[in-house]
Design a protein around this motif. Structure first.
Motif, PDB file in Angstrom:
ATOM      1  N   GLN A 140     -22.732 -64.773  88.957  1.00 29.51           N
ATOM      2  CA  GLN A 140     -21.874 -65.427  89.947  1.00 29.51           C
ATOM      3  C   GLN A 140     -20.405 -65.294  89.551  1.00 29.51           C
ATOM      4  O   GLN A 140     -19.537 -65.004  90.387  1.00 29.51           O
ATOM      5  N   LEU A 141     -20.136 -65.495  88.259  1.00 29.60           N
ATOM      6  CA  LEU A 141     -18.758 -65.393  87.783  1.00 29.60           C
ATOM      7  C   LEU A 141     -18.257 -63.951  87.901  1.00 29.60           C
ATOM      8  O   LEU A 141     -17.123 -63.713  88.327  1.00 29.60           O
ATOM      9  N   ALA A 142     -19.119 -63.018  87.539  1.00 31.33           N
ATOM     10  CA  ALA A 142     -18.728 -61.609  87.628  1.00 31.33           C
ATOM     11  C   ALA A 142     -18.519 -61.220  89.079  1.00 31.33           C
ATOM     12  O   ALA A 142     -17.612 -60.434  89.400  1.00 31.33           O
ATOM     13  N   SER A 143     -19.328 -61.753  89.965  1.00 31.11           N
ATOM     14  CA  SER A 143     -19.152 -61.463  91.393  1.00 31.11           C
ATOM     15  C   SER A 143     -17.801 -61.960  91.858  1.00 31.11           C
ATOM     16  O   SER A 143     -17.111 -61.284  92.637  1.00 31.11           O
ATOM     17  N   LYS A 144     -17.411 -63.103  91.406  1.00 33.28           N
ATOM     18  CA  LYS A 144     -16.119 -63.657  91.810  1.00 33.28           C
ATOM     19  C   LYS A 144     -14.983 -62.859  91.195  1.00 33.28           C
ATOM     20  O   LYS A 144     -13.953 -62.642  91.835  1.00 33.28           O
ATOM     21  N   ILE A 145     -15.167 -62.429  89.928  1.00 26.98           N
ATOM     22  CA  ILE A 145     -14.102 -61.687  89.259  1.00 26.98           C
ATOM     23  C   ILE A 145     -13.992 -60.286  89.858  1.00 26.98           C
ATOM     24  O   ILE A 145     -12.901 -59.808  90.157  1.00 26.98           O
ATOM     25  N   VAL A 146     -15.093 -59.636  90.009  1.00 25.33           N
ATOM     26  CA  VAL A 146     -15.097 -58.261  90.508  1.00 25.33           C
ATOM     27  C   VAL A 146     -14.778 -58.259  91.990  1.00 25.33           C
ATOM     28  O   VAL A 146     -14.152 -57.334  92.509  1.00 25.33           O
ATOM     29  N   GLY A 147     -15.192 -59.251  92.632  1.00 25.22           N
ATOM     30  CA  GLY A 147     -14.927 -59.350  94.046  1.00 25.22           C
ATOM     31  C   GLY A 147     -15.992 -58.688  94.875  1.00 25.22           C
ATOM     32  O   GLY A 147     -15.821 -58.543  96.074  1.00 25.22           O
ATOM     33  N   GLU A 148     -17.034 -58.274  94.285  1.00 23.67           N
ATOM     34  CA  GLU A 148     -18.121 -57.701  95.068  1.00 23.67           C
ATOM     35  C   GLU A 148     -19.410 -58.406  94.702  1.00 23.67           C
ATOM     36  O   GLU A 148     -19.535 -58.989  93.639  1.00 23.67           O
ATOM     37  N   SER A 149     -20.331 -58.301  95.547  1.00 21.03           N
ATOM     38  CA  SER A 149     -21.593 -58.994  95.354  1.00 21.03           C
ATOM     39  C   SER A 149     -22.453 -58.220  94.367  1.00 21.03           C
ATOM     40  O   SER A 149     -22.581 -57.005  94.453  1.00 21.03           O
ATOM     41  N   LEU A 150     -23.027 -58.966  93.464  1.00 25.15           N
ATOM     42  CA  LEU A 150     -23.923 -58.352  92.480  1.00 25.15           C
ATOM     43  C   LEU A 150     -25.353 -58.782  92.777  1.00 25.15           C
ATOM     44  O   LEU A 150     -26.114 -59.137  91.900  1.00 25.15           O
ATOM     45  N   ASN A 151     -25.695 -58.711  94.024  1.00 30.44           N
ATOM     46  CA  ASN A 151     -27.037 -59.131  94.413  1.00 30.44           C
ATOM     47  C   ASN A 151     -28.076 -58.077  94.069  1.00 30.44           C
ATOM     48  O   ASN A 151     -29.256 -58.352  94.073  1.00 30.44           O
ATOM     49  N   ASP A 152     -27.618 -56.895  93.816  1.00 29.14           N
ATOM     50  CA  ASP A 152     -28.540 -55.839  93.412  1.00 29.14           C
ATOM     51  C   ASP A 152     -29.104 -56.220  92.045  1.00 29.14           C
ATOM     52  O   ASP A 152     -28.345 -56.436  91.094  1.00 29.14           O
ATOM     53  N   ASP A 153     -30.409 -56.282  91.964  1.00 33.16           N
ATOM     54  CA  ASP A 153     -31.043 -56.770  90.733  1.00 33.16           C
ATOM     55  C   ASP A 153     -30.773 -55.856  89.550  1.00 33.16           C
ATOM     56  O   ASP A 153     -30.520 -56.338  88.443  1.00 33.16           O
ATOM     57  N   ASP A 154     -30.836 -54.570  89.734  1.00 33.70           N
ATOM     58  CA  ASP A 154     -30.613 -53.660  88.607  1.00 33.70           C
ATOM     59  C   ASP A 154     -29.193 -53.800  88.088  1.00 33.70           C
ATOM     60  O   ASP A 154     -28.960 -53.866  86.881  1.00 33.70           O
ATOM     61  N   ARG A 155     -28.276 -53.823  88.990  1.00 36.86           N
ATOM     62  CA  ARG A 155     -26.889 -53.941  88.589  1.00 36.86           C
ATOM     63  C   ARG A 155     -26.656 -55.296  87.925  1.00 36.86           C
ATOM     64  O   ARG A 155     -25.985 -55.389  86.896  1.00 36.86           O
ATOM     65  N   ALA A 156     -27.216 -56.338  88.496  1.00 35.73           N
ATOM     66  CA  ALA A 156     -27.051 -57.681  87.944  1.00 35.73           C
ATOM     67  C   ALA A 156     -27.677 -57.765  86.554  1.00 35.73           C
ATOM     68  O   ALA A 156     -27.093 -58.353  85.639  1.00 35.73           O
ATOM     69  N   ASN A 157     -28.819 -57.165  86.392  1.00 36.98           N
ATOM     70  CA  ASN A 157     -29.478 -57.186  85.079  1.00 36.98           C
ATOM     71  C   ASN A 157     -28.643 -56.455  84.039  1.00 36.98           C
ATOM     72  O   ASN A 157     -28.537 -56.899  82.899  1.00 36.98           O
ATOM     73  N   ARG A 158     -28.055 -55.323  84.414  1.00 33.88           N
ATOM     74  CA  ARG A 158     -27.227 -54.585  83.465  1.00 33.88           C
ATOM     75  C   ARG A 158     -26.007 -55.402  83.072  1.00 33.88           C
ATOM     76  O   ARG A 158     -25.639 -55.471  81.905  1.00 33.88           O
ATOM     77  N   VAL A 159     -25.395 -56.030  84.030  1.00 31.43           N
ATOM     78  CA  VAL A 159     -24.205 -56.839  83.753  1.00 31.43           C
ATOM     79  C   VAL A 159     -24.582 -58.023  82.861  1.00 31.43           C
ATOM     80  O   VAL A 159     -23.893 -58.330  81.885  1.00 31.43           O
ATOM     81  N   VAL A 160     -25.691 -58.678  83.171  1.00 27.91           N
ATOM     82  CA  VAL A 160     -26.125 -59.842  82.386  1.00 27.91           C
ATOM     83  C   VAL A 160     -26.479 -59.407  80.972  1.00 27.91           C
ATOM     84  O   VAL A 160     -26.082 -60.051  79.996  1.00 27.91           O
ATOM     85  N   ASP A 161     -27.201 -58.307  80.843  1.00 25.79           N
ATOM     86  CA  ASP A 161     -27.587 -57.844  79.508  1.00 25.79           C
ATOM     87  C   ASP A 161     -26.362 -57.484  78.684  1.00 25.79           C
ATOM     88  O   ASP A 161     -26.287 -57.800  77.493  1.00 25.79           O
TER      89      ASP A 161
END
Length: 178
Positions: A140-161
Motif C-alpha cells: 500500500q505504501l509503495a503504491s502511494k509512493i510509486v503512484g501506481e497500483s501494485l495489485n498484480d500479485d507477482d509484482r507485489a510479491n517481488r516488491v514485498v520480498d
C-alpha cells in the motif's frame, strides 16, 4: 549260810537271765527280719524320691535353659528378619523415589519441550502474520509512493520480498553494530 544262800540282789537269777535273753533274741530276730527291712525300704524310697526330685529339678532347669536359649535364638532371628525387612523397605522406598524423580524429570522435559515447540510455532506464526501484514502495508505504501497500483500479485510479491530482504539486512547491520 542262810545269809549266804540268800540271793544277792546284784546278781540276777539264771532262769530270769535265760528267759530275758531268749526274749531279747526273739525280739532281735523279729526286728531284723521285719522291722529293719521296712525302715530300710522307707529310707530307700525317701532317698529315691529326693534323688528323683533333684534329677527332675535338674532336668527342668536344663529344659528351661534350652527353652530360654531357643527363645533367645528366635528373638535374634526375629531381630535379623526385622532388620532385613527394614532394609528392603528402605531400598524399595529409594527405588520408588528414584522412579518418581525420573518420571517427574521426564515429564518436566516433555512439558518444556512441548512448550518450546508451542512457542516456536507461535513465533513462526507471528512472523508469518507479521510478514503478511508488513507486506500488505508495504504494498500500500509503495503504491502511494510509486503512484501506481501494485495489485498484480507477482509484482507485489517481488516488491514485498525485496522490502523484507532490505529490512532483514538493515536489522543484521544494526544488530552487528551493537
Amino acid at each position: 549260810m542262810l545269809a549266804a544262800e540268800e540271793a544277792n540282789p546284784l546278781i540276777p537269777d539264771v532262769w530270769e537271765m535265760l528267759i530275758t535273753g531268749i526274749g531279747f533274741v526273739i525280739l532281735l530276730f523279729i526286728a531284723i527280719k521285719y522291722i529293719v527291712p521296712a525302715f530300710e525300704k522307707v529310707f530307700k524310697d525317701r532317698a529315691d524320691a529326693i534323688e528323683g526330685g533333684l534329677a527332675k529339678a535338674k532336668a527342668a532347669q536344663a529344659e528351661a535353659k534350652a527353652a530360654r536359649d531357643e527363645y533367645n535364638q528366635q528373638l535374634e532371628s526375629a531381630r535379623l528378619e526385622a532388620q532385613k525387612i527394614r532394609e528392603e523397605a528402605r531400598s524399595e522406598g529409594e527405588k520408588i523415589l528414584a522412579d518418581f524423580k525420573d518420571r517427574a524429570n521426564m515429564e518436566s522435559a516433555r512439558i518444556t519441550e512441548n512448550a518450546h515447540k508451542a512457542i516456536e510455532a507461535e513465533r513462526a506464526a507471528a512472523v508469518v502474520s507479521l510478514r503478511d501484514e508488513v507486506g500488505t502495508l508495504a504494498t500500500q505504501l509503495a503504491s502511494k509512493i510509486v503512484g501506481e497500483s501494485l495489485n498484480d500479485d507477482d509484482r507485489a510479491n517481488r516488491v514485498v520480498d525485496r522490502f523484507l530482504a532490505d529490512l532483514d539486512a538493515e536489522q543484521g547491520r544494526t544488530g552487528a553494530a551493537r
